[in-house]
Design a protein around this motif. Structure first.
Motif, PDB file in Angstrom:
ATOM      1  N   SER A 224       0.850  -1.200   0.000  1.00  0.00           N
ATOM      2  CA  SER A 224       0.000   0.000   0.000  1.00  0.00           C
ATOM      3  C   SER A 224       0.884   1.249   0.000  1.00  0.00           C
ATOM      4  N   LYS A 225       1.958   1.194   0.797  1.00  0.00           N
ATOM      5  CA  LYS A 225       2.860   2.360   0.853  1.00  0.00           C
ATOM      6  C   LYS A 225       3.539   2.557  -0.504  1.00  0.00           C
ATOM      7  N   LEU A 226       3.851   1.444  -1.161  1.00  0.00           N
ATOM      8  CA  LEU A 226       4.508   1.523  -2.468  1.00  0.00           C
ATOM      9  C   LEU A 226       3.576   2.153  -3.512  1.00  0.00           C
ATOM     10  N   ILE A 227       2.314   1.725  -3.487  1.00  0.00           N
ATOM     11  CA  ILE A 227       1.349   2.271  -4.457  1.00  0.00           C
ATOM     12  C   ILE A 227       1.152   3.771  -4.188  1.00  0.00           C
ATOM     13  N   ARG A 228       1.122   4.112  -2.916  1.00  0.00           N
ATOM     14  CA  ARG A 228       0.973   5.528  -2.570  1.00  0.00           C
ATOM     15  C   ARG A 228       2.163   6.319  -3.164  1.00  0.00           C
ATOM     16  N   ALA A 229       3.377   5.766  -3.014  1.00  0.00           N
ATOM     17  CA  ALA A 229       4.566   6.460  -3.530  1.00  0.00           C
ATOM     18  C   ALA A 229       4.468   6.612  -5.049  1.00  0.00           C
ATOM     19  N   ALA A 230       4.003   5.552  -5.728  1.00  0.00           N
ATOM     20  CA  ALA A 230       3.919   5.607  -7.195  1.00  0.00           C
ATOM     21  C   ALA A 230       2.897   6.658  -7.631  1.00  0.00           C
ATOM     22  N   PHE A 231       1.771   6.741  -6.923  1.00  0.00           N
ATOM     23  CA  PHE A 231       0.741   7.727  -7.290  1.00  0.00           C
ATOM     24  C   PHE A 231       1.261   9.156  -7.038  1.00  0.00           C
TER      25      PHE A 231
END
Ligand code: FAD
Length: 620
Positions: A224-231
């Motif tokens: 979830s943290k990774l997806i947040r970073a990508a967005f």
């Protein structure tokens, strides 16, 4: 405090103590079993799931009284997402007798575990199996809908999203006078008990005194943290989509408290049933029709069958409220003689009111089977038997993977370059769906379990929030009591194909350009349709249009609008021509909510109760 009440409270206290001890014993026994069957490599997953469920806290046991009454002031049909709210709020008026009829059983305890979202899926005791007609591009499969107290709020994705404030312009234009953005906000706030201080401090948009606990999931995993970073890298803003922002992304708010799901049954009914003698809930009670007097056009009773197939008729002294959901509320109306006259006549049902709008449109969000996929390596580590046992402990402390549904809580709302410029509602919602590439639970053979928190792949799924075509729901005129004939519309309008393809193209490019993803070893796999689209330039809009049409699409679980305000209901949710019969649930929407549908349905339940109270002489 009266002696009777003291005795009642003492009895309840003793019963809770007893059940707590029994539950604790259950945990110990189930954990022993799970351990006993586990060695270094695998776990008895069935025993493990049972120990997760056994670790749940004990709620006050609902008062279950199976006796049938002959009359009630108000009869609410369907104890689902909206019906639980309506019945609970009406029972605040102690002089009124409220009867709630629910076809399914009591809500089982396992529904409280967020990671076990689909634990009762395909179980005929807890689900309606609804067949959908084959139409072009339709890949939804048949619909499985919750059949138990709490309805779909018991087994859905728990996401609490109110849609766009611009939705209400469409409602007003459809004739829903009084359903303004401000009025909706009043009822959203009335229902909400927001448990995240950083969100709740926006008191203009959020409530803290309501019966429905709302919060983010308490545990954020690495993906979830990774997806947040990508967005964020792609320039998207993290916002509160239930606040003033209509575009951006957020970690979704959910109907839960601590680590546990709170269905509308738990939030609105379980305590109230225990304490209010004027609220009677009958489970296993399937309404067959509303009895409407042909001359006065008033609803006088509800006919239902019990689990033994025995028919009962209960008189409604004041009103009947249908909250049986977007499929069954219109069906019940038609079986009661209210609906398109041609269909009723063909089925041999006497026409009480000719309302062609019943079932005329079946609104829903749509999406493709076209998924940019992200294969994860470093951000996920698959569970071991030992870590799964530890997750039970974390869960009981209101944390850990079992209290989440992983990255599916990251939601984005954004505009399409192809949507009309003057429509303020963003047409695109991206969902991040967990999936698995191989086995994710180290289960010993012969046992099964699934938990959505264990995964090693995510799929990006694009949802079109305002498709240009809707489906329909019609009476099965040959066998009217069987489920209605449902046809959904999936990418039958070229504009939707274009909007979807462009959205997918933009997302693939963002993900492929993301340093956050590549640095974490995540591999982005663009969608493809094998050789079917080899003539198109890979990665172009035409290519993704071709992939979409080759692979098909599906509707979401947001069926609505089958008895809409405007053509079927007046703005006070009364069925046109039958003033003491109302519909309050997803069927009542005149316009498709620009987001998931549970929060608006709960809001409708809250407002419906106030409308009924006001029309029956109560101050609200
Ligand atoms: C898998 C899934 C995931 C979803 N995820 C989300 C999400 O994360 N967020 C979100 O906002 N929305 C979500 N939704 C949509 C949302 O849950 C529904 O739109 C909403 O709950 C519908 O509420 P309702 O009151 O209209 O119907 P329901 O909740 O379905 O209630 C209808 C009730 O009536 C009962 N009933 C039907 N016929 C009869 C009868 N004849 N007699 C007696 N009782 C009857 C049913 O058993 C049921 O309990 C999801 C839906 C599904 C299926």
């Amino acid at each position: 405090m009266g002696r009777h009440r003291k005795v009642k409270i003492f009895a309840r206290y003793m019963s809770i103590m007893f059940e707590t001890c029994a539950a604790m014993l259950g945990v110990v026994m189930a954990m022993t079993l799970a351990y006993a069957a586990s060695d270094q490599d695998c776990i008895n997953a069935t025993a493990w799931s049972e120990s997760v469920i056994a670790s749940l806290p004990v709620d006050p046991a609902p008062k279950v009284d199976k006796s049938i009454i002959s009359e009630a002031d108000f009869i609410v049909v369907g104890g689902g997402t909206a019906g639980a709210v309506v019945a609970s709020r009406l029972s605040e008026v102690s002089k009124w007798q409220i009867l709630l009829l629910e076809a399914g059983p009591e809500e089982p305890r396992g529904t409280m575990v967020p990671a076990f979202g689909s634990i009762y899926k395909d179980n005929p005791n807890y689900e309606w199996a609804i067949t959908v007609q084959d139409t072009p591009n339709e890949k939804s499969g048949d619909l499985n809908r919750a059949k138990m107290l709490g309805g779909q709020s018991v087994n859905n994705g728990m996401v609490y999203i109110r849609g766009s404030k611009a939705d209400w312009k469409c409602w007003e234009e459809a004739g829903a006078t009084g359903w303004t953005a401000e009025e909706a906000l009043r009822y959203y706030k009335k229902s909400e008990n927001n448990l995240n201080p950083d969100i709740a401090k926006d008191a203009r948009n959020h409530g803290t005194g309501g019966l429905l606990p709302v919060q983010r999931m308490p545990y954020l995993d690495n993906t979830s943290k990774l997806i947040r970073a990508a967005f964020k890298e792609a320039g998207m803003k993290e916002v509160d989509l239930n606040g003033d922002a209509s575009e951006g992304f957020m970690f979704a708010q959910n109907v839960m408290k601590g680590s546990k799901r709170f269905s509308t049954n738990r939030a609105y009914l379980s305590q109230q049933r225990a304490l209010r003698s004027n609220l009677k809930v009958l489970t296993g009670a399937t309404a067959r029709r509303v009895v409407i007097d042909q001359r006065s056009k008033r609803a006088t009773a509800v006919e239902f069958t019990d689990t033994d197939g025995k028919t009962h008729v209960v008189k409604a002294k004041k009103e009947v409220v249908l909250s049986a959901g977007a499929i069954f509320s219109p069906h019940l109306l038609m079986l009661s003689g209210v609906g398109p006259a041609d269909q009723l006549k063909a089925a041999g049902i006497p026409v009480i009111v000719d309302l062609p709008g019943v079932g005329e449109k079946l609104m829903n969000h749509i999406g493709g089977m076209v998924h940019p996929t992200i294969n994860l390596t470093k951000t996920v580590s698959l569970p071991t038997p030992a870590s799964m046992m530890n997750d039970i402990k974390l869960f009981s402390e209101d944390s850990g993977p079992l209290s989440t549904q992983g990255p599916s809580k990251v939601r984005t709302f954004e505009r399409s370059p192809y949507q009309p410029a003057n429509d303020k509602r963003p047409y695109l919602q991206w969902e991040v769906t967990r999936s698995s590439n191989g086995r994710t639970i180290p289960a010993c053979s012969g046992t099964s379990a699934s938990a959505s928190c264990y995964y090693n792949q995510v799929k990006m799924t694009l949802v079109l929030l305002q498709p240009h075509k809707y489906g329909s729901l019609k009476l099965n005129t040959t066998h009217p009591t069987e489920q209605p004939v449902i046809a959904q519309a999936v990418f039958t309008d070229k504009r939707d194909v274009k909007i979807h393809a462009r959205g997918v193209k933009d997302m693939v490019e963002r993900l492929q350009g993301s340093a956050a993803l590549s640095d974490s070893g995540a591999a982005v796999v663009p969608p493809s349709a094998g050789s079917a689209c080899s003539k198109e330039k890979a990665g172009s809009e035409e290519y993704y249009q071709c992939v979409l049409l080759a692979t098909g699409g599906r509707t979401w679980s947001h069926q609505s609008g089958t008895c809409p305000i405007g053509t079927v209901l007046d703005p006070r949710l009364r069925v046109k021509g039958v003033p003491n019969l109302r519909v309050a649930d997803a069927a009542s929407f005149p316009c498709l909510s620009n987001g998931n549908t549970m929060a608006p349905v709960i809001m409708i339940g809250e407002k419906a109760a106030d409308l009924v109270k006001a029309d029956n002489g109560e101050n609200v």
